[in-house]
Scaffold this motif. Sequence first.
Motif, PDB file in Angstrom:
ATOM      1  N   VAL A   1       0.840  -1.203   0.000  1.00 48.71           N
ATOM      2  CA  VAL A   1       0.000   0.000   0.000  1.00 48.71           C
ATOM      3  C   VAL A   1       0.872   1.249   0.000  1.00 48.71           C
ATOM      4  CG1 VAL A   1      -1.664   1.345   1.314  1.00 48.71           C
ATOM      5  CG2 VAL A   1      -1.958  -1.132   1.103  1.00 48.71           C
ATOM      6  N   ALA A   2       1.915   1.246   0.860  1.00 49.68           N
ATOM      7  CA  ALA A   2       2.817   2.397   0.924  1.00 49.68           C
ATOM      8  C   ALA A   2       3.577   2.567  -0.383  1.00 49.68           C
ATOM      9  CB  ALA A   2       3.794   2.225   2.085  1.00 49.68           C
TER      10      ALA A   2
ATOM     11  N   SER B   1       3.605   7.997   5.792  1.00 50.06           N
ATOM     12  CA  SER B   1       3.592   8.222   7.234  1.00 50.06           C
ATOM     13  C   SER B   1       2.530   7.367   7.929  1.00 50.06           C
ATOM     14  CB  SER B   1       3.345   9.707   7.524  1.00 50.06           C
ATOM     15  OG  SER B   1       3.359   9.962   8.902  1.00 50.06           O
ATOM     16  N   THR B   2       1.362   7.288   7.315  1.00 50.47           N
ATOM     17  CA  THR B   2       0.274   6.474   7.893  1.00 50.47           C
ATOM     18  C   THR B   2       0.667   5.003   7.943  1.00 50.47           C
ATOM     19  OG1 THR B   2      -1.365   8.028   7.016  1.00 50.47           O
ATOM     20  CG2 THR B   2      -2.146   5.847   7.660  1.00 50.47           C
ATOM     21  N   THR B   3       1.255   4.513   6.853  1.00 47.78           N
ATOM     22  CA  THR B   3       1.657   3.104   6.801  1.00 47.78           C
ATOM     23  C   THR B   3       2.754   2.805   7.829  1.00 47.78           C
ATOM     24  OG1 THR B   3       1.111   2.998   4.458  1.00 47.78           O
ATOM     25  CG2 THR B   3       2.565   1.285   5.327  1.00 47.78           C
ATOM     26  N   MET B   4       3.742   3.665   7.903  1.00 49.68           N
ATOM     27  CA  MET B   4       4.844   3.447   8.840  1.00 49.68           C
ATOM     28  C   MET B   4       4.368   3.556  10.285  1.00 49.68           C
ATOM     29  SD  MET B   4       7.445   2.645   7.113  1.00 49.68           S
ATOM     30  CE  MET B   4       8.736   2.802   8.327  1.00 49.68           C
ATOM     31  N   MET B   5       3.398   4.424  10.540  1.00 49.03           N
ATOM     32  CA  MET B   5       2.841   4.535  11.885  1.00 49.03           C
ATOM     33  C   MET B   5       2.151   3.229  12.275  1.00 49.03           C
ATOM     34  SD  MET B   5       2.743   6.770  14.343  1.00 49.03           S
ATOM     35  CE  MET B   5       2.782   8.417  13.616  1.00 49.03           C
ATOM     36  N   ALA B   6       1.430   2.635  11.327  1.00 48.88           N
ATOM     37  CA  ALA B   6       0.768   1.352  11.606  1.00 48.88           C
ATOM     38  C   ALA B   6       1.792   0.253  11.860  1.00 48.88           C
ATOM     39  CB  ALA B   6      -0.134   0.979  10.425  1.00 48.88           C
ATOM     40  N   VAL B   7       2.907   0.289  11.118  1.00 44.56           N
ATOM     41  CA  VAL B   7       3.960  -0.710  11.298  1.00 44.56           C
ATOM     42  C   VAL B   7       4.593  -0.570  12.687  1.00 44.56           C
ATOM     43  CG1 VAL B   7       6.260  -1.418  10.520  1.00 44.56           C
ATOM     44  CG2 VAL B   7       4.464  -0.937   8.846  1.00 44.56           C
TER      45      VAL B   7
ATOM     46  N   VAL C   1       3.177  20.123  -5.406  1.00 42.82           N
ATOM     47  CA  VAL C   1       3.148  20.259  -3.939  1.00 42.82           C
ATOM     48  C   VAL C   1       2.069  19.359  -3.344  1.00 42.82           C
ATOM     49  CG1 VAL C   1       2.645  21.853  -2.047  1.00 42.82           C
ATOM     50  CG2 VAL C   1       4.084  22.589  -3.949  1.00 42.82           C
ATOM     51  N   ILE C   2       0.906  19.328  -3.985  1.00 43.21           N
ATOM     52  CA  ILE C   2      -0.183  18.476  -3.490  1.00 43.21           C
ATOM     53  C   ILE C   2       0.211  17.001  -3.544  1.00 43.21           C
ATOM     54  CG2 ILE C   2      -2.556  17.728  -3.947  1.00 43.21           C
ATOM     55  CD1 ILE C   2      -3.122  20.563  -4.978  1.00 43.21           C
ATOM     56  N   VAL C   3       0.851  16.611  -4.644  1.00 45.18           N
ATOM     57  CA  VAL C   3       1.268  15.210  -4.806  1.00 45.18           C
ATOM     58  C   VAL C   3       2.289  14.824  -3.743  1.00 45.18           C
ATOM     59  CG1 VAL C   3       2.536  13.641  -6.316  1.00 45.18           C
ATOM     60  CG2 VAL C   3       0.729  15.073  -7.257  1.00 45.18           C
ATOM     61  N   LEU C   4       3.248  15.684  -3.481  1.00 50.40           N
ATOM     62  CA  LEU C   4       4.259  15.397  -2.464  1.00 50.40           C
ATOM     63  C   LEU C   4       3.624  15.266  -1.082  1.00 50.40           C
ATOM     64  CD1 LEU C   4       7.167  17.768  -3.580  1.00 50.40           C
ATOM     65  CD2 LEU C   4       6.998  15.294  -3.884  1.00 50.40           C
ATOM     66  N   ALA C   5       2.631  16.110  -0.815  1.00 49.53           N
ATOM     67  CA  ALA C   5       1.931  16.026   0.472  1.00 49.53           C
ATOM     68  C   ALA C   5       1.197  14.703   0.598  1.00 49.53           C
ATOM     69  CB  ALA C   5       0.957  17.201   0.605  1.00 49.53           C
ATOM     70  N   LEU C   6       0.581  14.243  -0.489  1.00 48.11           N
ATOM     71  CA  LEU C   6      -0.142  12.962  -0.458  1.00 48.11           C
ATOM     72  C   LEU C   6       0.813  11.788  -0.260  1.00 48.11           C
ATOM     73  CD1 LEU C   6      -2.749  13.550  -3.328  1.00 48.11           C
ATOM     74  CD2 LEU C   6      -3.158  13.545  -0.863  1.00 48.11           C
ATOM     75  N   ILE C   7       1.994  11.862  -0.883  1.00 48.98           N
ATOM     76  CA  ILE C   7       2.993  10.806  -0.684  1.00 48.98           C
ATOM     77  C   ILE C   7       3.383  10.726   0.791  1.00 48.98           C
ATOM     78  CG2 ILE C   7       5.353  10.060  -1.178  1.00 48.98           C
ATOM     79  CD1 ILE C   7       5.096  11.276  -3.932  1.00 48.98           C
ATOM     80  N   MET C   8       3.645  11.880   1.392  1.00 46.38           N
ATOM     81  CA  MET C   8       4.053  11.909   2.797  1.00 46.38           C
ATOM     82  C   MET C   8       2.968  11.354   3.707  1.00 46.38           C
ATOM     83  SD  MET C   8       6.251  15.418   3.295  1.00 46.38           S
ATOM     84  CE  MET C   8       6.850  14.811   4.870  1.00 46.38           C
ATOM     85  N   ILE C   9       1.713  11.713   3.427  1.00 45.32           N
ATOM     86  CA  ILE C   9       0.609  11.220   4.261  1.00 45.32           C
ATOM     87  C   ILE C   9       0.493   9.710   4.134  1.00 45.32           C
ATOM     88  CG2 ILE C   9      -1.898  11.226   4.541  1.00 45.32           C
ATOM     89  CD1 ILE C   9      -1.834  14.190   3.708  1.00 45.32           C
ATOM     90  N   GLY C  10       0.563   9.200   2.889  1.00 46.51           N
ATOM     91  CA  GLY C  10       0.431   7.753   2.671  1.00 46.51           C
ATOM     92  C   GLY C  10       1.531   6.965   3.347  1.00 46.51           C
TER      93      GLY C  10
END
Length: 391
Positions: free
Chosen positions: A15-16, A284-290, A273-282
Amino acid sequence: MVMASILRRRSRVLVAMAAVAIGATTLSALATIAVDVPRQMAREMRSYGANMVVLPNGEGKTLDTKVVPEVSKQIPSGSLVGAVGYEYQPITINDLPYVSVGADLAAVRKLSPFWYVDGAWPKREGSVLLGKQIANATDAKVGSQIELTRLVEKQNSASPVQKDGQIDYSQSAPGAGAKTQKLTVKVAGIVETGGPEDGFVYMFPPDMQKLTGHPFALTVAEFSVAASSDTLQSLANSISKNDSYTATPVARLAHSDASVLDMLRSLMAIITVIVLALIMIGVSTTMMAVVTERRNEIGLRKALGAEDRSIVTEFLGEGVVLGLVGGVVGAGLGFGLAQVISLNVFHRTVALHFSVIAATIVVAVLVSTLASAIPVRRAVEVDPALVLRGE
């Protein structure tokens, strides 16, 4: 350890990676378009007419026909879209005053492909391109023969007047005199642009020479250059160093080109800028779950003496791998997406820029690594005592 951790959590990692790959695809496509398409757009917009004119210095002066190739050599290779020189002379048709224009009609067609021509462009001497206004006034049709009358006692060219960076041909009018020269020509096509061209008769230089009785000389030369307004102005200043003529950008066209390209680049920057922000959110969320899932493992490792640095290195390593794999996949897919967009919108292919591919991968790795910073901090803050007690 990093690869083993990734393989054990394939679903989350995929997913990440997908998030990074999608973001990198968009980023690569936008970067490729931003680098290649503005250049193509500049050339496409040049089909709407010349954006630089060269006029002789001094009233009543003319330009030598060598001026067009001479100035063309000063324009950077690949930037010149078209160039043509014109001679304007007053004539009459059925006692009505008009303006005849002598020029290389093949070059005129290349410079102004947007002109609507009923019939065909002239291909040989003795045939002309007639303006719609003249055709309506004289009831001329495609294939008709018309007689052009030139007053030969007054030999001065009908010099256009420059106003606000535009060329005004309205001052061209027949002179006075008793002697006349007549030339019968065939109408090959009728041109309609909604501009001053509708009141002109376009002919080949030899026909103009027969009509005027003197060697073909240019009243004005026009150039279509694919360049920014600043570059065009610098080029005009350089050309104007010649004592015989002066180059002037057509302000309206130069500024409109720059405005469109600036808006395109601004739009791409916002989307990036929007795309980079979406990459970071995706990521970050996955790594937080890990990190949450591996909390017990992290606590146990710290209780056994693992240093914070080793934990940070492992999680950041996972972020780097995610960014690297997603960036490589996205860079390739992005070039394909840019190719599809360019073919469908501009009907041209885009070139493969290795700098864009490399930049996309580097940015994907950096963004993915930065997105892992908060989850890594959470991992370092895990208290082994609380974890071992099951809290």
